[in-house]
Design a protein around this motif. Structure first.
Motif, PDB file in Angstrom:
ATOM      1  N   TRP A 118       0.826  -1.207   0.000  1.00 32.94           N
ATOM      2  CA  TRP A 118       0.000   0.000   0.000  1.00 32.94           C
ATOM      3  C   TRP A 118       0.858   1.254   0.000  1.00 32.94           C
ATOM      4  CZ3 TRP A 118      -4.560  -1.634  -1.279  1.00 32.94           C
ATOM      5  CH2 TRP A 118      -4.969  -2.904  -0.869  1.00 32.94           C
TER       6      TRP A 118
ATOM      7  N   LEU B 189       1.921   2.482  -3.578  1.00 32.30           N
ATOM      8  CA  LEU B 189       0.957   3.296  -4.340  1.00 32.30           C
ATOM      9  C   LEU B 189       1.330   4.776  -4.317  1.00 32.30           C
ATOM     10  CD1 LEU B 189      -2.370   1.619  -3.169  1.00 32.30           C
ATOM     11  CD2 LEU B 189      -1.521   1.675  -5.516  1.00 32.30           C
TER      12      LEU B 189
ATOM     13  N   ALA C 267     -10.280  -0.088  -2.464  1.00 29.55           N
ATOM     14  CA  ALA C 267      -9.061   0.643  -2.822  1.00 29.55           C
ATOM     15  C   ALA C 267      -9.073   1.055  -4.287  1.00 29.55           C
ATOM     16  CB  ALA C 267      -7.831  -0.214  -2.524  1.00 29.55           C
ATOM     17  N   THR C 268      -9.499   0.158  -5.185  1.00 26.85           N
ATOM     18  CA  THR C 268      -9.522   0.496  -6.606  1.00 26.85           C
ATOM     19  C   THR C 268     -10.573   1.559  -6.913  1.00 26.85           C
ATOM     20  OG1 THR C 268     -11.023  -1.359  -7.049  1.00 26.85           O
ATOM     21  CG2 THR C 268      -8.660  -1.757  -7.316  1.00 26.85           C
TER      22      THR C 268
ATOM     23  N   GLY D  81      -9.276   4.798  -5.644  1.00 25.54           N
ATOM     24  CA  GLY D  81      -8.219   5.232  -6.548  1.00 25.54           C
ATOM     25  C   GLY D  81      -8.780   5.820  -7.821  1.00 25.54           C
TER      26      GLY D  81
ATOM     27  N   PHE E 274      -0.019   4.430 -11.827  1.00 26.91           N
ATOM     28  CA  PHE E 274      -0.895   4.194 -10.684  1.00 26.91           C
ATOM     29  C   PHE E 274      -1.807   2.999 -10.950  1.00 26.91           C
ATOM     30  CE2 PHE E 274      -4.816   5.503  -8.240  1.00 26.91           C
ATOM     31  CZ  PHE E 274      -4.299   5.218  -6.990  1.00 26.91           C
TER      32      PHE E 274
ATOM     33  N   LEU F 147      -2.036  -0.688  -8.944  1.00 24.54           N
ATOM     34  CA  LEU F 147      -3.314  -1.237  -8.488  1.00 24.54           C
ATOM     35  C   LEU F 147      -3.614  -2.597  -9.114  1.00 24.54           C
ATOM     36  CD1 LEU F 147      -5.722   1.853  -8.449  1.00 24.54           C
ATOM     37  CD2 LEU F 147      -5.003   0.486  -6.493  1.00 24.54           C
TER      38      LEU F 147
END
Length: 294
Positions: A80, A83, A161-162, A165, A219, A223
C-alpha cells in the motif's frame, strides 16, 4: 446536482464492497474495471485532450508495476506504500518521452511511446538477475490485518481501494481540466499555432499532460498487482496499450465518463462471451470494430 452526484458516487464506492461481500468473482471484476478505467483515463489525457495517439502506454503501466514489485520483494516495502511512490518513475518517463518527441509531431510521439514500451519489455525480459525475465516476479497478496479484524476479506477492501483510486484520479483530472492548464490543453488540441499565438507555452503544457498521463498509467499498474500477483514482460505488450487506447476511444475520447464506460465494457464483455469459448475473442474484436466504425 454535481455535489449530489459526487456524494452518491462516494456512497456507492463505499457500499459496493459490502453489497458484494459474498461475491468475490463480481467484486474482482468490478475492481478490474476500475483499474482499466484509470488506465483509459491516462491515455485519454493524450488522445482526447492533446490529440496525440499513444501506442505504448503499457510502458508506464508496466514500469510502475515492476518498481512496486521489486520494492516489495527486495526491500520488504508494504504494497500500500508503493501506491504513493511507484507511479513517480512512470510520470518522469512520461515527461522525458514527451519532451523528446512532442516537438516532432503526433506520429513521432506514437512511435516514441511504442519504442519505449518495447525497450522496457526487452530490458525486463533479459535482466534475469533483477526481474527473473520471462518467469516474472511473484508478489504475495497484500493484506491489511486491521481491516480483516473488522470482518472484511481481501476482495472487499481491494475493491474499495480500486474504486477510491479511480475516484481520486477522476477528481484530479477534473480539477485540472477546469483550470488554465486544462483549458490550454484543449486549445493545443484544436490548433498548436493558435495556442502559441496567444502565449501558451505549448511544449511545457504538453510535457505536463504526458507526465500526468504516465503517472496515472503507473498508478493503474500498481493497483493491478493484487489482481495478477505475477509480473511478467507481457505487461509491456503492445496489445495492452491497444486495449487502453480502445477503452478511451470506445467510451468517448475527450470526456471524463468515457474511460469509465470503456473500462466497464472491456472488463465485462470478454467474460460475458465466455460461453462461446474459442470464438469469444473474434466476436469481441468484431464488436469493437463495429462500435468504432459507427
Amino acid at each position: 446536482m454535481r455535489r449530489l452526484l459526487i456524494i452518491l458516487a462516494i456512497a456507492l464506492a463505499v457500499a459496493a464492497p459490502f453489497l458484494l461481500a459474498g461475491q468475490s468473482y463480481y467484486s474482482g471484476l468490478l475492481a478490474y474495471a476500475a483499474v482499466l478505467a484509470i488506465f483509459g483515463l491516462s491515455i485519454n489525457l493524450t488522445v482526447g485532450y492533446l490529440g496525440l495517439i499513444s501506442f505504448g502506454h503499457a510502458a508506464f503501466f508496466g514500469l510502475s508495476a515492476y518498481v512496486a514489485g521489486l520494492a516489495i520483494i527486495n526491500f520488504g516495502v508494504n504494497y500500500w506504500v508503493t501506491l504513493l511512490f511507484a507511479p513517480i518513475p512512470a510520470a518522469l518517463l512520461g515527461a522525458l518521452v514527451g519532451f523528446a518527441s512532442v516537438r516532432l509531431g503526433g506520429a513521432y510521439f506514437a512511435i516514441a511511446t511504442l519504442t519505449t514500451a518495447e525497450i522496457l519489455r526487452l530490458v525486463v525480459s533479459n535482466w534475469v538477475d533483477l526481474t527473473r525475465g520471462p518467469l516474472g516476479l511473484i508478489v504475495r497478496r497484500p493484506r491489511v490485518e486491521a481491516i480483516e479484524s473488522l470482518g472484511l476479506v481481501f476482495h472487499q477492501y481491494y475493491l474499495l481501494a480500486t474504486l477510491l483510486g479511480l475516484g481520486l484520479a477522476v477528481f484530479i483530472v477534473h480539477r485540472l481540466l477546469n483550470s488554465p492548464t486544462g483549458r490550454s490543453w484543449k486549445v493545443i488540441r484544436e490548433s498548436n499555432d493558435l495556442a502559441e499565438s496567444i502565449g501558451i507555452r505549448t511544449v511545457r503544457q504538453r510535457v505536463i499532460a504526458i507526465a500526468l498521463s504516465g503517472g496515472l498509467a503507473g498508478f493503474a499498474g500498481v493497483l493491478f498487482i493484487p489482481r495478477t500477483l505475477v509480473l511478467t514482460p507481457d505487461l509491456f505488450n503492445p496489445m495492452f496499450s491497444a486495449t487502453g487506447l480502445l477503452i478511451a476511444i470506445l467510451g468517448g475520447k475527450g470526456t471524463l465518463i468515457g474511460p469509465l464506460l470503456g473500462g466497464a465494457i472491456f472488463a465485462a464483455l470478454p467474460e460475458t462471451l465466455r460461453f462461446v469459448d474459442e470464438y469469444r475473442i473474434a466476436i469481441f474484436a468484431l464488436i469493437l470494430l463495429a462500435v468504432i466504425r459507427i
